[in-house]
Motif scaffolding. Structure first.
Motif, mmCIF file in Angstrom:
data_model
loop_
_atom_site.group_PDB
_atom_site.id
_atom_site.type_symbol
_atom_site.label_atom_id
_atom_site.label_comp_id
_atom_site.label_asym_id
_atom_site.label_seq_id
_atom_site.Cartn_x
_atom_site.Cartn_y
_atom_site.Cartn_z
ATOM 1 N N ARG A 162 0.826 -1.219 0.000
ATOM 2 C CA ARG A 162 0.000 0.000 0.000
ATOM 3 C C ARG A 162 0.855 1.260 0.000
ATOM 4 O O ARG A 162 0.498 2.262 -0.606
ATOM 5 C CB ARG A 162 -0.921 0.017 1.236
ATOM 6 C CG ARG A 162 -2.219 -0.722 1.023
ATOM 7 C CD ARG A 162 -3.163 -0.537 2.196
ATOM 8 N NE ARG A 162 -2.770 -1.360 3.325
ATOM 9 C CZ ARG A 162 -3.070 -2.647 3.454
ATOM 10 N NH1 ARG A 162 -3.787 -3.249 2.539
ATOM 11 N NH2 ARG A 162 -2.670 -3.331 4.502
ATOM 12 N N SER A 186 -4.958 1.631 -0.821
ATOM 13 C CA SER A 186 -5.036 2.961 -0.217
ATOM 14 C C SER A 186 -5.688 3.891 -1.245
ATOM 15 O O SER A 186 -5.645 3.625 -2.449
ATOM 16 C CB SER A 186 -3.641 3.441 0.207
ATOM 17 O OG SER A 186 -3.096 4.266 -0.787
ATOM 18 N N ASP A 187 -6.297 4.971 -0.771
ATOM 19 C CA ASP A 187 -7.077 5.816 -1.687
ATOM 20 C C ASP A 187 -6.219 6.506 -2.740
ATOM 21 O O ASP A 187 -6.719 6.872 -3.795
ATOM 22 C CB ASP A 187 -7.876 6.865 -0.899
ATOM 23 C CG ASP A 187 -8.995 6.207 -0.107
ATOM 24 O OD1 ASP A 187 -9.367 5.060 -0.454
ATOM 25 O OD2 ASP A 187 -9.478 6.806 0.869
ATOM 26 N N ARG A 188 -4.918 6.666 -2.464
ATOM 27 C CA ARG A 188 -4.074 7.302 -3.485
ATOM 28 C C ARG A 188 -3.589 6.291 -4.532
ATOM 29 O O ARG A 188 -2.987 6.669 -5.532
ATOM 30 C CB ARG A 188 -2.883 8.035 -2.855
ATOM 31 C CG ARG A 188 -2.042 7.190 -1.966
ATOM 32 C CD ARG A 188 -0.568 7.590 -1.883
ATOM 33 N NE ARG A 188 0.184 6.372 -1.588
ATOM 34 C CZ ARG A 188 0.695 5.571 -2.492
ATOM 35 N NH1 ARG A 188 0.627 5.868 -3.766
ATOM 36 N NH2 ARG A 188 1.312 4.461 -2.144
ATOM 37 N N HIS A 190 -4.230 3.408 -7.570
ATOM 38 C CA HIS A 190 -5.229 3.059 -8.583
ATOM 39 C C HIS A 190 -5.123 1.556 -8.837
ATOM 40 O O HIS A 190 -4.025 1.026 -8.977
ATOM 41 C CB HIS A 190 -4.963 3.833 -9.876
ATOM 42 C CG HIS A 190 -6.032 3.597 -10.900
ATOM 43 N ND1 HIS A 190 -7.236 4.268 -10.881
ATOM 44 C CD2 HIS A 190 -6.092 2.730 -11.944
ATOM 45 C CE1 HIS A 190 -7.990 3.835 -11.880
ATOM 46 N NE2 HIS A 190 -7.314 2.898 -12.551
ATOM 47 N N LYS A 212 -15.775 1.961 -3.571
ATOM 48 C CA LYS A 212 -14.622 2.811 -3.874
ATOM 49 C C LYS A 212 -14.530 3.088 -5.372
ATOM 50 O O LYS A 212 -15.054 2.335 -6.188
ATOM 51 C CB LYS A 212 -13.346 2.157 -3.337
ATOM 52 C CG LYS A 212 -13.341 2.133 -1.801
ATOM 53 C CD LYS A 212 -12.095 1.471 -1.251
ATOM 54 C CE LYS A 212 -10.854 2.309 -1.518
ATOM 55 N NZ LYS A 212 -9.677 1.739 -0.805
ATOM 56 N N ASN A 214 -11.422 4.159 -6.936
ATOM 57 C CA ASN A 214 -10.034 4.245 -7.406
ATOM 58 C C ASN A 214 -9.633 3.039 -8.248
ATOM 59 O O ASN A 214 -8.614 2.391 -8.001
ATOM 60 C CB ASN A 214 -9.087 4.393 -6.205
ATOM 61 C CG ASN A 214 -9.163 3.219 -5.253
ATOM 62 O OD1 ASN A 214 -10.219 2.600 -5.102
ATOM 63 N ND2 ASN A 214 -8.057 2.900 -4.604
#
Ligand SMILES: *Cc1c(COP(=O)(O)O)cnc(C)c1O
Length: 290
Positions: A162, A186-188, A190, A212, A214
């Motif tokens: 991550r 993790s949100d950052r 892709h 989500k 992403n």
């Protein structure tokens, strides 16, 4: 129950003539028979079956289903009987292909059903009928994808993965594995899926499992459909294996890697993007043409 599985998973960083970093997470190496994502998808299903006192695992698949082969092995290994409902009644009179032969060798009872019957595989009434026919069976859906598989697939990415990668790539069949990766990313990051089959329905299938955003999915590299190949795909697979000493197979991982290499070549990713490609295994079903 799973003490014999090899952890930590090996990583291999590839030497690329491009300004991105590509690392392969070798889930294919965790076990010769319950390899790759199938281990993570089966893990909590088998534990639930054991807790519920079921003596059999019943599941569904096509003739090239790595899930069928992995389930047959895992069931035998952990003391369950196994039943495979296999798509295509014409297969009953044919020589078993390597995947089905593997399943048979691990003691799976193969039940070949017509395509019409196989289409009922998600219908409650049909499942109830199977449950009556096999009262001790724990039923796992096609490809092993259910909530318990999602739980297992969320364990594929480590905290290190991550933190140290920007893009996560994987091959997609039913979408269970990528949904777990998305949920645990993790949100950052892709998450980019390479579909092994054609069609938009997979987009919705994945959305059932995650809110989500992403992630994205492409079927541009599926070579025309599930289990279909092309000379270009087989040639890519052979060249990749020779260059990087990582075996691929033609149904899933070669399609992902061919797509990924094409995107890298097209400069789809910004410079210095750190890509992690998940090798989901499946090598038991590898075509041996060379
Ligand atoms: C089953 C399989 C997949 C697809 O997994 P899903 O969770 O069904 O999307 C990908 N790669 C390999 C090697 C597989 O065997």
């Amino acid at each position: 129950m799973f003490d014999h599985i090899a952890f930590p998973t090996p990583y291999q960083t590839l030497d690329l003539p491009a300004p991105v970093q590509l690392t392969v997470k070798r889930l294919d190496q965790i076990h010769p028979h319950i390899s790759g994502n199938k281990f993570f998808k089966l893990k909590y299903n088998l534990l639930a079956a054991q807790q519920q006192g079921c003596s059999k695992i019943l599941t569904f698949g096509g003739a090239f289903s790595n899930h069928i082969a992995a389930t047959a092995y895992a069931a035998q290994r952990f003391g369950f009987q196994s039943i495979g409902i296999i798509r295509g009644d014409e297969l009953a009179s044919q020589v078993l292909n390597p995947t089905l032969q593997t399943a048979h060798d691990f003691g799976m009872q193969l039940h070949f059903v017509s395509r019409a019957e196989y289409r009922l595989r998600h219908e409650a009434a049909y499942l109830q009928q199977l449950q009556q026919q096999y009262p001790q069976a724990f039923i796992v859906p096609e490809g092993g994808t259910n909530a318990l598989a999602l739980q297992g697939s969320q364990e594929i990415l480590s905290a290190h993965d991550r933190e140290n990668h920007d893009v996560i790539c994987c091959a997609v069949g039913t979408g269970g594995t990528i949904a777990g990766l998305i949920e645990s990313s993790s949100d950052r990051q892709h998450v980019l899926g390479f579909s092994a089959l054609k069609g938009d329905f997979l987009q919705q299938d994945i959305q059932q499992w995650t809110d989500k955003k992403n992630w994205s999915l492409t079927d541009a590299y599926c070579s025309g459909g599930y289990a279909k190949t092309s000379p270009a795909l087989l040639q890519f697979m052979q060249q990749f294996e020779q260059q990087y000493a990582i075996p691929l197979e033609q149904v899933y991982t070669a399609k992902m890697m061919m797509g990924l290499f094409d995107l890298i070549q097209q400069q789809h990713f910004p410079e210095n993007t750190r890509i992690l490609a998940i090798h989901t295994g499946g090598l038991q079903g590898k075509l041996k043409t060379y």
